[in-house]
Design a protein around this motif. Structure first.
Motif, PDB file in Angstrom:
ATOM      1  N   GLY A 152      14.611   1.859   1.831  1.00  0.00           N
ATOM      2  CA  GLY A 152      15.243   2.664   2.717  1.00  0.00           C
ATOM      3  C   GLY A 152      14.714   3.097   3.986  1.00  0.00           C
ATOM      4  N   ARG A 153      13.449   2.383   4.253  1.00  0.00           N
ATOM      5  CA  ARG A 153      12.779   2.827   5.580  1.00  0.00           C
ATOM      6  C   ARG A 153      11.955   1.477   5.856  1.00  0.00           C
ATOM      7  NH1 ARG A 153       7.796   6.706   3.722  1.00  0.00           N
ATOM      8  NH2 ARG A 153       7.377   6.414   5.907  1.00  0.00           N
ATOM      9  N   PRO A 154      11.396   1.365   6.909  1.00  0.00           N
ATOM     10  CA  PRO A 154      10.456   0.076   7.223  1.00  0.00           C
ATOM     11  C   PRO A 154       9.138   0.187   6.703  1.00  0.00           C
ATOM     12  CG  PRO A 154      11.321   1.413   9.441  1.00  0.00           C
ATOM     13  CD  PRO A 154      11.668   2.198   8.260  1.00  0.00           C
ATOM     14  N   VAL A 155       8.458  -0.957   6.350  1.00  0.00           N
ATOM     15  CA  VAL A 155       7.247  -1.081   5.745  1.00  0.00           C
ATOM     16  C   VAL A 155       6.222  -1.468   6.733  1.00  0.00           C
ATOM     17  CG1 VAL A 155       5.742  -2.262   4.296  1.00  0.00           C
ATOM     18  CG2 VAL A 155       8.166  -1.623   3.661  1.00  0.00           C
ATOM     19  N   GLY A 156       5.222  -0.469   7.054  1.00  0.00           N
ATOM     20  CA  GLY A 156       4.296  -1.125   8.157  1.00  0.00           C
ATOM     21  C   GLY A 156       3.480  -2.411   7.733  1.00  0.00           C
ATOM     22  N   THR A 157       2.432  -2.547   8.690  1.00  0.00           N
ATOM     23  CA  THR A 157       1.653  -3.726   8.614  1.00  0.00           C
ATOM     24  C   THR A 157       0.237  -3.286   8.760  1.00  0.00           C
ATOM     25  OG1 THR A 157       1.734  -4.429  10.611  1.00  0.00           O
ATOM     26  CG2 THR A 157       3.296  -5.460   9.032  1.00  0.00           C
ATOM     27  N   SER A 158      -0.642  -3.838   7.834  1.00  0.00           N
ATOM     28  CA  SER A 158      -2.144  -3.541   8.215  1.00  0.00           C
ATOM     29  C   SER A 158      -2.834  -4.217   9.449  1.00  0.00           C
ATOM     30  CB  SER A 158      -2.908  -3.594   6.808  1.00  0.00           C
ATOM     31  OG  SER A 158      -2.962  -4.956   6.524  1.00  0.00           O
TER      32      SER A 158
ATOM     33  N   GLY B 263       0.888  -1.289   0.046  1.00  0.00           N
ATOM     34  CA  GLY B 263      -0.092   0.020  -0.017  1.00  0.00           C
ATOM     35  C   GLY B 263       0.842   1.460  -0.118  1.00  0.00           C
ATOM     36  N   LEU B 264       0.412   2.012  -1.006  1.00  0.00           N
ATOM     37  CA  LEU B 264       1.295   3.349  -1.058  1.00  0.00           C
ATOM     38  C   LEU B 264       0.448   4.546  -1.191  1.00  0.00           C
ATOM     39  CD1 LEU B 264       4.194   2.181  -3.577  1.00  0.00           C
ATOM     40  CD2 LEU B 264       4.376   2.636  -1.010  1.00  0.00           C
ATOM     41  N   ALA B 265      -0.894   4.620  -0.597  1.00  0.00           N
ATOM     42  CA  ALA B 265      -1.749   5.631  -0.616  1.00  0.00           C
ATOM     43  C   ALA B 265      -1.289   6.658   0.434  1.00  0.00           C
ATOM     44  CB  ALA B 265      -3.020   5.212  -0.277  1.00  0.00           C
ATOM     45  N   GLY B 266      -0.296   5.999   1.433  1.00  0.00           N
ATOM     46  CA  GLY B 266       0.183   6.628   2.568  1.00  0.00           C
ATOM     47  C   GLY B 266       1.443   6.353   2.777  1.00  0.00           C
ATOM     48  N   ASP B 267       1.940   6.358   4.172  1.00  0.00           N
ATOM     49  CA  ASP B 267       3.271   5.589   4.403  1.00  0.00           C
ATOM     50  C   ASP B 267       3.161   4.141   3.929  1.00  0.00           C
ATOM     51  OD1 ASP B 267       4.342   7.838   5.552  1.00  0.00           O
ATOM     52  OD2 ASP B 267       3.574   7.083   7.555  1.00  0.00           O
ATOM     53  N   PRO B 268       4.491   3.626   3.454  1.00  0.00           N
ATOM     54  CA  PRO B 268       4.124   2.326   3.056  1.00  0.00           C
ATOM     55  C   PRO B 268       3.923   1.130   3.819  1.00  0.00           C
ATOM     56  CG  PRO B 268       6.554   3.344   2.344  1.00  0.00           C
ATOM     57  CD  PRO B 268       5.576   4.070   3.430  1.00  0.00           C
ATOM     58  N   VAL B 269       2.791   0.566   3.539  1.00  0.00           N
ATOM     59  CA  VAL B 269       2.091  -0.575   4.528  1.00  0.00           C
ATOM     60  C   VAL B 269       2.060  -1.891   3.410  1.00  0.00           C
ATOM     61  CG1 VAL B 269      -0.106   0.039   3.778  1.00  0.00           C
ATOM     62  CG2 VAL B 269       0.384  -1.245   6.101  1.00  0.00           C
ATOM     63  N   LEU B 270       2.343  -3.242   4.227  1.00  0.00           N
ATOM     64  CA  LEU B 270       2.460  -4.379   3.673  1.00  0.00           C
ATOM     65  C   LEU B 270       0.838  -4.874   3.705  1.00  0.00           C
ATOM     66  CD1 LEU B 270       3.737  -6.864   2.248  1.00  0.00           C
ATOM     67  CD2 LEU B 270       4.072  -7.862   4.779  1.00  0.00           C
ATOM     68  N   LEU B 271       0.040  -4.938   2.618  1.00  0.00           N
ATOM     69  CA  LEU B 271      -1.407  -5.461   2.594  1.00  0.00           C
ATOM     70  C   LEU B 271      -1.422  -6.952   2.573  1.00  0.00           C
ATOM     71  CD1 LEU B 271      -2.648  -2.501   0.807  1.00  0.00           C
ATOM     72  CD2 LEU B 271      -2.672  -2.906   3.359  1.00  0.00           C
ATOM     73  N   ARG B 272      -0.201  -7.479   1.915  1.00  0.00           N
ATOM     74  CA  ARG B 272      -0.382  -8.869   1.723  1.00  0.00           C
ATOM     75  C   ARG B 272       1.357  -9.249   1.487  1.00  0.00           C
ATOM     76  NH1 ARG B 272      -3.456 -11.741  -3.227  1.00  0.00           N
ATOM     77  NH2 ARG B 272      -1.853 -10.965  -4.277  1.00  0.00           N
ATOM     78  N   PRO B 273       1.936 -10.362   2.116  1.00  0.00           N
ATOM     79  CA  PRO B 273       2.999 -10.924   1.904  1.00  0.00           C
ATOM     80  C   PRO B 273       2.902 -11.716   0.510  1.00  0.00           C
ATOM     81  CG  PRO B 273       2.286 -12.036   3.812  1.00  0.00           C
ATOM     82  CD  PRO B 273       1.296 -10.859   3.557  1.00  0.00           C
ATOM     83  N   GLY B 274       3.907 -11.729  -0.135  1.00  0.00           N
ATOM     84  CA  GLY B 274       4.019 -12.506  -1.450  1.00  0.00           C
ATOM     85  C   GLY B 274       5.325 -12.912  -1.981  1.00  0.00           C
ATOM     86  N   GLY B 275       5.310 -12.758  -3.333  1.00  0.00           N
ATOM     87  CA  GLY B 275       6.587 -13.119  -4.121  1.00  0.00           C
ATOM     88  C   GLY B 275       7.606 -12.138  -3.933  1.00  0.00           C
ATOM     89  N   VAL B 276       7.396 -11.079  -3.319  1.00  0.00           N
ATOM     90  CA  VAL B 276       8.467 -10.118  -3.092  1.00  0.00           C
ATOM     91  C   VAL B 276       8.606  -9.889  -1.451  1.00  0.00           C
ATOM     92  CG1 VAL B 276       9.699  -7.559  -3.481  1.00  0.00           C
ATOM     93  CG2 VAL B 276       8.550  -8.871  -5.309  1.00  0.00           C
ATOM     94  N   PRO B 277       9.867 -10.493  -0.832  1.00  0.00           N
ATOM     95  CA  PRO B 277       9.880 -10.410   0.627  1.00  0.00           C
ATOM     96  C   PRO B 277       9.968  -8.861   0.962  1.00  0.00           C
ATOM     97  CG  PRO B 277      11.360 -11.970  -0.414  1.00  0.00           C
ATOM     98  CD  PRO B 277      10.882 -11.178  -1.521  1.00  0.00           C
ATOM     99  N   VAL B 278       9.337  -8.763   2.227  1.00  0.00           N
ATOM    100  CA  VAL B 278       9.283  -7.320   2.620  1.00  0.00           C
ATOM    101  C   VAL B 278      10.613  -6.757   2.878  1.00  0.00           C
ATOM    102  CG1 VAL B 278       9.093  -8.009   4.966  1.00  0.00           C
ATOM    103  CG2 VAL B 278       8.019  -5.929   4.514  1.00  0.00           C
TER     104      VAL B 278
END
Length: 314
Positions: free
Chosen positions: A207-213, A184-199
């Motif tokens: 260059g920054r942490p990715v949040g979780t929903s 999700g990139l509508a705001g700060d980066p957030v992982l909406l579903r893990p998948g084929g590209v590791p977080v």
């Protein structure tokens, strides 16, 4: 009921599939992750047929597949973060959720009336060729009945949707084997579903942490329903051995009916996940016991699918 054709992954197959899409029909096609069930994302009736064929809830949004970054930019409000990750991972198993561009001409069924759109540029050569020949956006969830195991080969598609869709394009076995990561990139980066590209790879590029929903935030992307990706029998996680008539799905050096990766390789395990679950589901066992999977790299995507497969079904 319709007669479902099997089309070749060649110029004739691409032309036939594109013609079906232009006429409002449904065609399943391979991506590097799983087979998708595609329709013209601008055609309300065609998109509605996806929900009908899959018996998919209308509140669950779809991913739109496009041929290029430029094509994606026509439908969403682009950002610096989107540019960064698209350069690194497109074409490939990454979906971006961005604000929907006003006047996009996409069917509102695609977004489930959300103000955002899930979009990706797939990396599979057959998918890319199909999108180029069609010349437009293709809405495509996984090509299976809603909530059931995702398909990674044409036979899986036909087992679930034969007679409900016009055609499936045969592109062989999907190499990644789990669905795309949704960021999700509508705001700060957030992982909406893990998948084929590791977080971890996303965080390194951004260059920054990715949040979780949060679980209480409602559906904002595909693949977030609690019970999903399920075989026809119960799934028990974290198992060391089968019990009570279960089949065993192993990982690492364990005795099992089928093993995701005897060497403990998470990439191999992801590629085998749905294929092995389909095979074990056909054995007629009382359930499927699954070895523990490390919660790192692609293991996050594998465990996400397994948790949803094991969740209570409503």
């Amino acid at each position: 009921m319709v007669t479902t054709q099997v089309l070749g992954g060649d110029a004739a197959g691409y032309a036939a599939a594109a013609a079906i899409w232009r006429a409002g029909g449904l065609v399943a096609f391979p991506t590097e992750t799983v087979y998708g069930l595609g329709a013209d994302a601008r055609d309300d009736r065609a998109v509605a047929r996806i929900f009908e064929a899959k018996a998919r809830p209308r509140f669950n949004p779809l991913i739109v597949h496009v041929a290029s970054v430029a094509a994606a930019q026509a439908y969403v409000t682009w950002s610096d973060a989107a540019e960064t990750v698209a350069r690194a991972f497109w074409p490939g198993p990454l979906t971006l959720v961005l604000p929907l561009r006003e006047g996009s001409a996409l069917s509102p069924l695609v977004t489930a009336d959300l103000p955002t759109l899930a979009v990706r540029v797939p990396g599979h050569p057959v998918a890319r060729a199909l999108l180029e020949v069609f010349g437009g956006p293709v809405a495509a969830p996984s090509a299976n009945p809603s909530g059931r195991l995702s398909p990674t080969e044409p036979g899986h598609v036909l087992a679930g949707l034969d007679g409900r869709i016009k055609a499936v394009v045969d592109g062989g076995v999907c190499p990644v084997g789990v669905e795309s990561t949704i960021l999700g990139l509508a705001g700060d980066p957030v992982l909406l579903r893990p998948g084929g590209v590791p977080v971890e790879a996303l965080e390194a590029v951004l260059g920054r942490p990715v949040g979780t929903s949060g679980a209480d935030e409602g559906l904002s992307a595909p693949g977030q329903m609690r019970s999903h990706y399920a075989p026809g029998v119960p799934v028990r996680l974290g198992a060391r051995a089968p019990r009570g008539g279960e089949a065993m799905l192993g990982f690492g050096a364990v005795e099992a009916d089928l093993n995701l990766s005897p060497a403990g390789d998470l990439t191999e395990a992801a590629a085998n996940l749905f294929h092995h679950l389909h095979a074990l589901d056909r054995l007629g066992a009382r359930g499927i016991a699954v070895s523990p999977i490390p919660e790192q790299g692609l293991g996050r995507a594998i465990n996400d699918r397994l948790r949803r497969a094991a969740a209570p079904r409503g």
